[in-house]
Design an enzyme around this catalytic site. Structure first.
Site, PDB file in Angstrom:
ATOM      1  N   ASP A  45       0.833  -1.210   0.000  1.00  0.00           N
ATOM      2  CA  ASP A  45       0.000   0.000   0.000  1.00  0.00           C
ATOM      3  C   ASP A  45       0.866   1.258   0.000  1.00  0.00           C
ATOM      4  O   ASP A  45       0.536   2.255  -0.647  1.00  0.00           O
ATOM      5  CB  ASP A  45      -0.895   0.010   1.249  1.00  0.00           C
ATOM      6  CG  ASP A  45      -1.990  -1.037   1.174  1.00  0.00           C
ATOM      7  OD1 ASP A  45      -2.483  -1.308   0.066  1.00  0.00           O
ATOM      8  OD2 ASP A  45      -2.347  -1.592   2.235  1.00  0.00           O
ATOM      9  N   GLU A 122      -5.404   9.794   4.322  1.00  0.00           N
ATOM     10  CA  GLU A 122      -5.811  10.699   5.400  1.00  0.00           C
ATOM     11  C   GLU A 122      -4.819  11.833   5.576  1.00  0.00           C
ATOM     12  O   GLU A 122      -3.713  11.816   5.022  1.00  0.00           O
ATOM     13  CB  GLU A 122      -5.955   9.964   6.745  1.00  0.00           C
ATOM     14  CG  GLU A 122      -4.672   9.660   7.496  1.00  0.00           C
ATOM     15  CD  GLU A 122      -3.872   8.526   6.926  1.00  0.00           C
ATOM     16  OE1 GLU A 122      -2.782   8.799   6.389  1.00  0.00           O
ATOM     17  OE2 GLU A 122      -4.285   7.376   6.980  1.00  0.00           O
TER      18      GLU A 122
HETATM   19  P1  NAD Z   1       3.749   1.834   7.092  1.00  0.00           P
HETATM   20  O1  NAD Z   1       4.856   1.102   6.433  1.00  0.00           O
HETATM   21  O2  NAD Z   1       3.915   2.324   8.500  1.00  0.00           O
HETATM   22  O3  NAD Z   1       2.451   0.891   6.976  1.00  0.00           O
HETATM   23  C1  NAD Z   1       1.278   1.138   7.578  1.00  0.00           C
HETATM   24  C2  NAD Z   1       0.304  -0.017   7.333  1.00  0.00           C
HETATM   25  O4  NAD Z   1      -0.911   0.584   6.881  1.00  0.00           O
HETATM   26  C3  NAD Z   1       0.704  -1.065   6.290  1.00  0.00           C
HETATM   27  O5  NAD Z   1       0.394  -2.324   6.796  1.00  0.00           O
HETATM   28  C4  NAD Z   1      -0.188  -0.735   5.105  1.00  0.00           C
HETATM   29  O6  NAD Z   1      -0.525  -1.893   4.326  1.00  0.00           O
HETATM   30  C5  NAD Z   1      -1.405  -0.217   5.812  1.00  0.00           C
HETATM   31  N1  NAD Z   1      -2.264   0.628   4.986  1.00  0.00           N
HETATM   32  C6  NAD Z   1      -1.931   1.688   4.226  1.00  0.00           C
HETATM   33  N2  NAD Z   1      -3.018   2.177   3.616  1.00  0.00           N
HETATM   34  C7  NAD Z   1      -4.063   1.393   4.020  1.00  0.00           C
HETATM   35  C8  NAD Z   1      -5.436   1.411   3.767  1.00  0.00           C
HETATM   36  N3  NAD Z   1      -5.990   2.340   2.990  1.00  0.00           N
HETATM   37  N4  NAD Z   1      -6.209   0.474   4.377  1.00  0.00           N
HETATM   38  C9  NAD Z   1      -5.686  -0.459   5.196  1.00  0.00           C
HETATM   39  N5  NAD Z   1      -4.384  -0.523   5.481  1.00  0.00           N
HETATM   40  C10 NAD Z   1      -3.582   0.410   4.904  1.00  0.00           C
HETATM   41  O7  NAD Z   1       3.368   3.085   6.216  1.00  0.00           O
HETATM   42  P2  NAD Z   1       3.008   3.162   4.699  1.00  0.00           P
HETATM   43  O8  NAD Z   1       2.943   1.796   4.089  1.00  0.00           O
HETATM   44  O9  NAD Z   1       3.880   4.163   4.093  1.00  0.00           O
HETATM   45  O10 NAD Z   1       1.527   3.732   4.801  1.00  0.00           O
HETATM   46  C11 NAD Z   1       1.263   5.032   5.279  1.00  0.00           C
HETATM   47  C12 NAD Z   1      -0.030   4.910   6.014  1.00  0.00           C
HETATM   48  O11 NAD Z   1       0.225   4.305   7.251  1.00  0.00           O
HETATM   49  C13 NAD Z   1      -0.682   6.228   6.375  1.00  0.00           C
HETATM   50  O12 NAD Z   1      -1.444   6.749   5.323  1.00  0.00           O
HETATM   51  C14 NAD Z   1      -1.530   5.804   7.549  1.00  0.00           C
HETATM   52  O13 NAD Z   1      -2.827   5.436   7.157  1.00  0.00           O
HETATM   53  C15 NAD Z   1      -0.865   4.563   8.070  1.00  0.00           C
HETATM   54  N6  NAD Z   1      -0.460   4.796   9.441  1.00  0.00           N
HETATM   55  C16 NAD Z   1      -1.120   4.109  10.404  1.00  0.00           C
HETATM   56  C17 NAD Z   1      -0.846   4.320  11.736  1.00  0.00           C
HETATM   57  C18 NAD Z   1      -1.619   3.557  12.749  1.00  0.00           C
HETATM   58  O14 NAD Z   1      -2.437   2.723  12.342  1.00  0.00           O
HETATM   59  N7  NAD Z   1      -1.406   3.803  14.017  1.00  0.00           N
HETATM   60  C19 NAD Z   1       0.117   5.252  12.109  1.00  0.00           C
HETATM   61  C20 NAD Z   1       0.792   5.940  11.123  1.00  0.00           C
HETATM   62  C21 NAD Z   1       0.479   5.709   9.775  1.00  0.00           C
END
Ligand code: NAD
Length: 267
Positions: A45, A122
């Protein structure tokens, strides 16, 4: 048809990217990373989020396809061992697509020109060391004064990402809406927020007017911005959409079930 390949730096993604390049070339499909009509991401993703950022000025001409080299992602429908099937689908392409809403973010600063961003998942506004205090407007109306760690404003496709981790609802991406979820709000006899996620309709907008400070952490998908003198942030549904090539139908609730529950799910 002109196709771009956008892979992450991982060893497996690089290998799959090369294999894909070869198969596309063998099928006489033009590779054009500058002006593509189809962007194939190879990774997870996060790779799709990076490709979206890279090509966001040309979204109306591009359809995205995600190949995952790890576990199934939310934006990646194809497994890396299905590349031949993907090339066959590209050869019989009849422009099938599915559009999802994006978040339009306008930031006003005390000390600089306003800036505009587009988010696929987001945008968050957080303050880590101290309580973040911000007025929250829905439309032009003051809704509440938020105190806590921060707020997360997400798209429907982003609802399964950060939004879900902070207790937001999962929203079907055909619903054009914005969701605001709280991150550790303070609620007691003095301070009060709604204390539950809010989903606003496509013709509404959300504005945050934080009390003046420079130690915010402001994010747009994977991008993090520090130390900005933020005066106001206005969130609304963007006029742009992200478009995915729809060669196969992946039922949204099946995907949610597979990602978070893992039981057998009949389509
Ligand atoms: P990352 O490597 O930290 O991965 C974050 C996880 O979020 C991965 O498992 C990815 O598959 C998942 N993910 C991303 N978009 C998704 C979606 N639309 N639905 C379900 N899962 C999703 O970071 P990254 O891969 O560069 O992704 C950035 C995203 O990480 C940000 O947009 C944010 O949504 C997410 N994020 C989540 C948290 C949290 O859940 N506490 C914190 C920071 C960022």
């Amino acid at each position: 048809m002109k196709v771009a390949i956008f892979e992450n730096d991982g060893e497996k993604s690089q290998k799959v990217g090369k294999e894909l390049y070869q198969k596309l070339t063998d099928a006489h499909i033009v590779i054009d990373n500058s002006h593509p009509e189809i962007v194939i991401t190879v990774g997870g993703d996060g790779t799709l989020l990076s490709a979206f950022k890279h090509y966001q000025d040309n979204l109306e001409n591009i359809r995205f396809v995600g190949v995952h080299t790890g576990h199934l992602g939310f934006y990646t429908d194809w497994r890396d061992d299905e590349i031949s099937d993907l090339v066959t689908s590209l050869q019989s392409d009849n422009k099938q697509s599915i559009n999802y809403p994006l978040l339009d973010v306008k930031v006003d600063y005390f000390d600089a020109e306003s800036e505009k961003f587009l988010a696929l998942n987001e945008s968050t506004l957080k303050r880590i060391n101290n309580t973040m205090v911000t007025d929250v407007y829905i439309g032009d109306q003051l809704f509440e004064k938020f105190r806590g760690d921060g707020l997360c404003i997400s798209t429907p496709t982003g609802s399964t990402a950060y939004n879900k981790s902070v207790g937001g609802a999962v929203i079907h991406p055909e619903l054009e809406s914005l969701q605001m979820a709280e991150i550790a709000s303070i609620n007691n006899r003095v301070f009060r927020t709604l204390s539950s996620p809010v989903i606003v309709a496509s013709n509404d907008w959300i504005t945050l007017k934080p009390t003046q400070s420079s130690d915010f952490v402001f994010s747009i998908d994977q991008e993090i911005y520090h130390n900005r003198q933020i005066k106001a942030i206005k969130y609304k549904i963007a006029k742009e959409h992200i478009c995915f090539a729809k060669y196969r139908h992946n039922n949204f609730w099946k995907r949610v079930n597979e990602a978070f529950i893992g039981s057998d799910y009949a389509d």
